[in-house]
Write a protein that holds these residues in place. Structure first.
Motif, PDB file in Angstrom:
ATOM      1  N   THR A   1      17.080  48.376  27.311  1.00  0.00           N
ATOM      2  CA  THR A   1      17.499  48.949  28.395  1.00  0.00           C
ATOM      3  C   THR A   1      18.343  48.399  29.684  1.00  0.00           C
ATOM      4  OG1 THR A   1      15.488  48.144  29.476  1.00  0.00           O
ATOM      5  CG2 THR A   1      15.027  50.291  28.379  1.00  0.00           C
ATOM      6  N   TRP A   2      18.840  49.152  30.337  1.00  0.00           N
ATOM      7  CA  TRP A   2      19.782  48.461  31.584  1.00  0.00           C
ATOM      8  C   TRP A   2      19.591  49.228  32.724  1.00  0.00           C
ATOM      9  CZ3 TRP A   2      23.756  50.461  34.270  1.00  0.00           C
ATOM     10  CH2 TRP A   2      24.185  51.882  33.778  1.00  0.00           C
ATOM     11  N   GLY A   3      19.768  48.549  33.985  1.00  0.00           N
ATOM     12  CA  GLY A   3      19.532  49.339  35.236  1.00  0.00           C
ATOM     13  C   GLY A   3      20.052  48.478  36.386  1.00  0.00           C
ATOM     14  N   ILE A   4      20.944  49.124  37.285  1.00  0.00           N
ATOM     15  CA  ILE A   4      21.361  48.331  38.453  1.00  0.00           C
ATOM     16  C   ILE A   4      20.052  48.095  39.283  1.00  0.00           C
ATOM     17  CG2 ILE A   4      22.699  48.831  40.486  1.00  0.00           C
ATOM     18  CD1 ILE A   4      24.076  50.736  38.571  1.00  0.00           C
ATOM     19  N   GLU A   5      19.981  46.656  39.462  1.00  0.00           N
ATOM     20  CA  GLU A   5      19.120  46.205  40.516  1.00  0.00           C
ATOM     21  C   GLU A   5      17.511  46.443  39.881  1.00  0.00           C
ATOM     22  OE1 GLU A   5      19.372  43.843  42.470  1.00  0.00           O
ATOM     23  OE2 GLU A   5      21.526  44.277  42.807  1.00  0.00           O
ATOM     24  N   ASN A   6      17.383  46.761  38.695  1.00  0.00           N
ATOM     25  CA  ASN A   6      16.070  47.224  37.927  1.00  0.00           C
ATOM     26  C   ASN A   6      15.454  45.987  37.267  1.00  0.00           C
ATOM     27  OD1 ASN A   6      13.997  48.300  36.607  1.00  0.00           O
ATOM     28  ND2 ASN A   6      14.967  50.222  36.171  1.00  0.00           N
ATOM     29  N   ARG A   7      14.513  45.356  37.992  1.00  0.00           N
ATOM     30  CA  ARG A   7      13.798  44.173  37.410  1.00  0.00           C
ATOM     31  C   ARG A   7      12.926  44.407  36.145  1.00  0.00           C
ATOM     32  NH1 ARG A   7      14.341  39.686  41.051  1.00  0.00           N
ATOM     33  NH2 ARG A   7      14.819  40.497  43.149  1.00  0.00           N
ATOM     34  N   THR A   8      12.700  45.835  35.715  1.00  0.00           N
ATOM     35  CA  THR A   8      12.091  45.935  34.414  1.00  0.00           C
ATOM     36  C   THR A   8      12.798  46.135  33.116  1.00  0.00           C
ATOM     37  OG1 THR A   8      11.857  48.295  34.729  1.00  0.00           O
ATOM     38  CG2 THR A   8      10.308  46.965  35.894  1.00  0.00           C
ATOM     39  N   THR A   9      14.289  46.044  33.454  1.00  0.00           N
ATOM     40  CA  THR A   9      14.965  46.303  32.238  1.00  0.00           C
ATOM     41  C   THR A   9      15.420  45.096  31.409  1.00  0.00           C
ATOM     42  OG1 THR A   9      16.882  46.233  33.705  1.00  0.00           O
ATOM     43  CG2 THR A   9      16.055  48.308  33.260  1.00  0.00           C
ATOM     44  N   THR A  10      15.872  45.097  30.204  1.00  0.00           N
ATOM     45  CA  THR A  10      16.209  43.986  29.542  1.00  0.00           C
ATOM     46  C   THR A  10      17.557  43.490  30.108  1.00  0.00           C
ATOM     47  OG1 THR A  10      17.254  45.610  27.806  1.00  0.00           O
ATOM     48  CG2 THR A  10      15.012  44.470  27.194  1.00  0.00           C
ATOM     49  N   LEU A  11      18.586  44.348  30.528  1.00  0.00           N
ATOM     50  CA  LEU A  11      19.650  43.862  31.226  1.00  0.00           C
ATOM     51  C   LEU A  11      19.841  44.303  32.637  1.00  0.00           C
ATOM     52  CD1 LEU A  11      22.228  44.508  28.160  1.00  0.00           C
ATOM     53  CD2 LEU A  11      21.256  42.459  29.106  1.00  0.00           C
ATOM     54  N   ARG A  12      19.912  43.451  33.391  1.00  0.00           N
ATOM     55  CA  ARG A  12      19.973  43.961  34.668  1.00  0.00           C
ATOM     56  C   ARG A  12      21.045  43.690  35.758  1.00  0.00           C
ATOM     57  NH1 ARG A  12      17.315  40.330  39.563  1.00  0.00           N
ATOM     58  NH2 ARG A  12      17.644  41.551  41.280  1.00  0.00           N
ATOM     59  N   VAL A  13      21.909  44.920  36.140  1.00  0.00           N
ATOM     60  CA  VAL A  13      23.002  44.686  36.682  1.00  0.00           C
ATOM     61  C   VAL A  13      22.611  44.404  38.172  1.00  0.00           C
ATOM     62  CG1 VAL A  13      25.069  45.878  37.419  1.00  0.00           C
ATOM     63  CG2 VAL A  13      24.274  46.481  34.936  1.00  0.00           C
TER      64      VAL A  13
END
Length: 140
Positions: A13-25
């Motif tokens: 998973t990825w997300g912007i400023e999302n601390r629950t994702t594997t890749l955090r932008v």
């Protein structure tokens, strides 16, 4: 190691400023945008982990790859994504079946690394865990 609620979610998973994702932008400003990779464990060789992240990123840039997953909004533990290996045996099999691993790391290194991890997995499977001892023997 990759289980829900462990600060390293199992699906990709990825997300912007999302601390629950594997890749955090992290993009507080355009000049300081960066990527936090959250799936490397404390037991990873830091040099290999960094090399893998950089090689994968450069490969994606060179090949002009686009993201296959949509941005994760909300809790990534509840979302969907491609499942990552759940143990060393699965990870070794995935890397062994990957043409990209040999391309990024070199065939000789990839083969050597995989052989050492296959040995490690065989050793692990030959051991008896504390849980098994407690479960199957009535020890006091």
């Amino acid at each position: 190691r990759l289980v829900g609620g462990s600060w390293a979610p199992p699906p990709t998973t990825w997300g912007i400023e999302n601390r629950t994702t594997t890749l955090r932008v992290i993009n507080s400003s355009t000049g300081a945008t960066r990527l936090e990779t959250r799936i490397c464990g404390a037991d990873v060789n830091p040099y290999l982990g960094m090399a893998a992240c950089l090689a994968a990123g450069l490969y994606g840039i060179r090949e002009g790859l686009s993201l296959q997953e949509t941005e994760t909004l909300g809790n990534a533990y509840e979302g969907s994504g491609t499942a990552l290996p759940s143990n060393l045996g699965e990870a070794v099999a995935a890397m062994r079946n990957s043409e990209l691993a040999a391309q990024l790391f070199g065939a000789e290194f990839a083969d050597h690394f995989l052989r050492t991890r296959e040995w490690e997995w065989r050793q692990y499977n030959q051991s008896v865990s504390d849980w098994e001892m407690r479960r199957y023997f009535e020890l006091t």
